[in-house]
Structures are given as C-alpha cells and as structure tokens.
Design a protein around this motif. Structure first.
Motif, PDB file in Angstrom:
ATOM      1  N   UNK A 154       0.823  -1.204   0.000  1.00 25.91           N
ATOM      2  CA  UNK A 154       0.000   0.000   0.000  1.00 25.91           C
ATOM      3  C   UNK A 154       0.861   1.259   0.000  1.00 25.91           C
ATOM      4  N   UNK A 155       0.428   2.285  -0.714  1.00 28.30           N
ATOM      5  CA  UNK A 155       1.098   3.578  -0.579  1.00 28.30           C
ATOM      6  C   UNK A 155       0.626   4.248   0.705  1.00 28.30           C
ATOM      7  N   UNK A 156       1.340   5.268   1.139  1.00 29.04           N
ATOM      8  CA  UNK A 156       0.876   6.032   2.297  1.00 29.04           C
ATOM      9  C   UNK A 156      -0.386   6.806   1.935  1.00 29.04           C
ATOM     10  N   UNK A 157      -0.402   7.373   0.750  1.00 27.78           N
ATOM     11  CA  UNK A 157      -1.609   8.048   0.275  1.00 27.78           C
ATOM     12  C   UNK A 157      -1.822   7.716  -1.204  1.00 27.78           C
ATOM     13  N   UNK A 158      -3.089   7.683  -1.600  1.00 27.24           N
ATOM     14  CA  UNK A 158      -3.451   7.390  -2.980  1.00 27.24           C
ATOM     15  C   UNK A 158      -3.697   8.706  -3.713  1.00 27.24           C
ATOM     16  N   UNK A 159      -3.369   8.779  -5.007  1.00 25.58           N
ATOM     17  CA  UNK A 159      -3.540  10.040  -5.737  1.00 25.58           C
ATOM     18  C   UNK A 159      -4.957  10.606  -5.719  1.00 25.58           C
ATOM     19  N   UNK A 160      -5.955   9.794  -5.399  1.00 29.26           N
ATOM     20  CA  UNK A 160      -7.333  10.294  -5.330  1.00 29.26           C
ATOM     21  C   UNK A 160      -7.510  11.362  -4.260  1.00 29.26           C
ATOM     22  N   UNK A 161      -6.533  11.463  -3.360  1.00 37.61           N
ATOM     23  CA  UNK A 161      -6.598  12.488  -2.315  1.00 37.61           C
ATOM     24  C   UNK A 161      -6.411  13.891  -2.889  1.00 37.61           C
ATOM     25  N   UNK A 162      -5.793  13.983  -4.035  1.00 33.00           N
ATOM     26  CA  UNK A 162      -5.486  15.293  -4.618  1.00 33.00           C
ATOM     27  C   UNK A 162      -6.765  16.132  -4.757  1.00 33.00           C
ATOM     28  N   UNK A 163      -6.671  17.380  -4.317  1.00 33.93           N
ATOM     29  CA  UNK A 163      -7.819  18.276  -4.389  1.00 33.93           C
ATOM     30  C   UNK A 163      -8.592  18.379  -3.089  1.00 33.93           C
ATOM     31  N   UNK A 164      -8.305  17.489  -2.149  1.00 39.56           N
ATOM     32  CA  UNK A 164      -8.970  17.537  -0.844  1.00 39.56           C
ATOM     33  C   UNK A 164      -7.966  17.963   0.230  1.00 39.56           C
ATOM     34  N   UNK A 165      -8.431  18.600   1.299  1.00 36.88           N
ATOM     35  CA  UNK A 165      -7.501  19.033   2.350  1.00 36.88           C
ATOM     36  C   UNK A 165      -6.845  17.848   3.049  1.00 36.88           C
ATOM     37  N   UNK A 166      -5.593  18.039   3.409  1.00 40.02           N
ATOM     38  CA  UNK A 166      -4.853  17.028   4.171  1.00 40.02           C
ATOM     39  C   UNK A 166      -3.736  17.719   4.921  1.00 40.02           C
TER      40      UNK A 166
END
Length: 315
Positions: free
Chosen positions: A116-128
């Motif tokens: 697993x990655x730490x984060x998936x690219x689908x997160x792009x555009x959302x706050x983190x």
C-alpha cells in the motif's frame, strides 16, 4: 437504560482520570469515539461502534470522510483503512463481508509490488495535513502496509492480497533491522506487523534484531523528559520523537522486551501526567486545522486510556 447512554449508573469518581476523560469525550468527540469510549469503559455494545464506523464507509469498500483526522474529503485512503481496522480489532469485529470488501479495495489501490502507498492520488484536491505525501505514482509504504497486514493476520483473515503484502513487510522490516533509514512511525508500523503475523518464531527473531537497532540508533526517547535527545526528529508533524509507550502500547507486544521495566514505567507515568485540565490528552501532532486538531485529541485520549489500562494502571 444502556450504560453507554447514561452517566447515572455507578459513575467513576468525579476526580478520576476516567471521569474527566469521559466528560471531554462527551463534549468534544465524534460519535465514533463516543461509541468506542462507551464500548471500552462503559459496557457499551460493539454494534454501536460498527454503526458509527459505517458512516465513513465508501462505495469501493474502503473508508474516507475524515476517518483519519489528518485526511479530509470523501475518498478512500490507505491510512483510513488502518484506522478502521484498529477500531474493528478493538471491538472484535474484524471479519465478515466488511473485511472482504476492504481487501478488494486494498487490492485495487496497491502498488506494483503488492503493498500500500501512504496516500493514494485520489486524495489530490482535498484538504490534508501538510506532512502527508502525495504523488501521482506513490511508492509502497510500511507505514500503511505493516499495520493493515498485521491486523488482518491477527484476526485470522485470509485473502489473496495478503501474500505479496506480507512479503513486502518482511523485506521492509529486515531492511530496518539492518540499518535502513527509519522514521519513528515506520518502527511502530513494523511492530504492528510483527505482533500479528502468523510465523511467531520468525517474528520474535525479527523483533529482537529490530529492537537492538532501535536502541543502538536512539530512535526512541527512553526518558520522556529528555525527548529532544533522541536521534530522530519528530514523527509526521509531531515535533517530538517516538516514546516507549508509542512503540509498545500494550505489554503483550513484542516491542515490550526492548525496554526495561523502569523505562516503561517512566513513560506510563508521563502519559498519566499528560492529561489536561479539560480531561483530554494532547495530540502529539502539529495542529493544522481546527476540526482535525479536536478530533485527533479525542482519538489520543482514548488511546491513552487504553494504554494505561493495558498496563494495569488505574484510570
């Protein structure tokens, strides 16, 4: 009336750490943490926790909607899966169709080497949180893969996804023990994997090697009062290194053997003393958004109470 919905049935002493934490939870926590608190400390039911967790479930079988407070937005993310599995493991509900769907999600978002990655690219555009890595082609991460694999094995879940992911974790843990650069969160992820993997003999040997490396390199602050002396700077926006209780949050962990009784007791003393005036524990992360900071404090409060109780400390 269900004790989880009432404070009138034999409440703890108003001056106790548990009573003060209870008030903090009812005042500030999300429904999920309220239900978890009720389950662990007020004889609440597991079904209520599952119902609250379902609110974070995404159509792809993963979890989103800010389940892990440092990630906002509706999309599923591996870090949310880690959080969900910890919740389910804590209430003995880590199985069934919910887990089957989650494993399908894990398969879909895995890297080419099956982890697993730490984060998936689908997160792009959302706050983190600003320390969450985001890449179009993210690498595999022990940070997420280790806890997920460990918790699934611990609950005797069998799924095809686990084969390659388990191999990745063994290789990553070996690399850490042999001197690879290590972040404190990676050490905790390695321990989560080793505590759950079925080959207990191999896990014990790997834990012994890793523990020696951790102590040699000063990767854990053995004295909470001198945390700045640890060799590795803060973990993921915390500004402080890992403490003994972070690495071995319960006495049954393989990492417990890395530390002396005095080191463990000193860390637990500091944890007990860290409870704030409002009854909650501080979040050992840098605040980056008001809502996330408050939610993280509720999670930290629950984890502090569970760690103290696991070691036999009165709460």
């Amino acid at each position: 009336m269900d004790r989880s919905m009432s404070l009138s049935s034999s409440p703890p002493s108003p001056s106790s750490a548990l009573s003060r934490a209870e008030r903090f939870v009812w005042l500030t926590a999300r429904v999920l943490e309220q239900r978890r608190f009720a389950y662990h400390f007020l004889d609440g039911g597991a079904e209520a926790v599952e119902t609250a967790l379902t609110a974070y479930l995404a159509p792809d079988g993963g979890y989103g909607h800010g389940l892990e407070p440092d990630l906002r937005g509706p999309v599923s993310q591996p870090l949310h899966a880690v959080h969900a599995l910890r919740v389910l493991d804590g209430i003995g509900r880590c199985g069934g169709q919910r887990i089957e769907r989650l494993c399908r999600y894990l398969t879909a978002v895995s890297t080419p080497d099956g982890a697993l990655p730490v984060s998936h690219p689908s997160l792009r555009g959302y706050p983190a949180a600003p320390w969450i890595p985001l890449a179009d082609d993210p690498p595999s991460g022990l940070l997420t893969t280790g806890p997920v694999v460990g918790l699934l094995h611990r609950n005797e879940v069998w799924h095809a996804w686990l084969f390659r992911a388990t191999d990745f974790c063994w290789a990553a843990v070996t690399a850490l023990a042999e001197g690879a650069s290590a972040h404190p969160y990676e050490i905790t992820a390695a321990v989560a994997f080793l505590d759950g993997v079925p080959d207990r003999g191999r896990a014990q040997e790997a834990a012994d090697r890793l523990g020696r490396r951790v102590r040699e390199r000063g990767l854990v602050a053995l004295d909470p009062g001198r945390a700045e002396d640890a060799a590795v700077p803060g973990q993921g926006g915390t500004g402080t290194p890992a403490l003994v209780r972070d690495i071995a949050p319960e006495p049954g962990s393989l990492a417990r053997r890395w530390f002396t009784d005095a080191e463990v007791e000193r860390s637990l003393d500091a944890l007990a003393e860290a409870q704030r005036e409002d009854g909650g524990w501080p979040a050992r992360r840098r605040a980056w958004a008001p809502g996330a900071a408050l939610e993280t404090r509720a999670v930290a409060t629950l984890e502090a109470l569970l760690t103290l109780r696991a070691y036999g400390r009165a709460v």
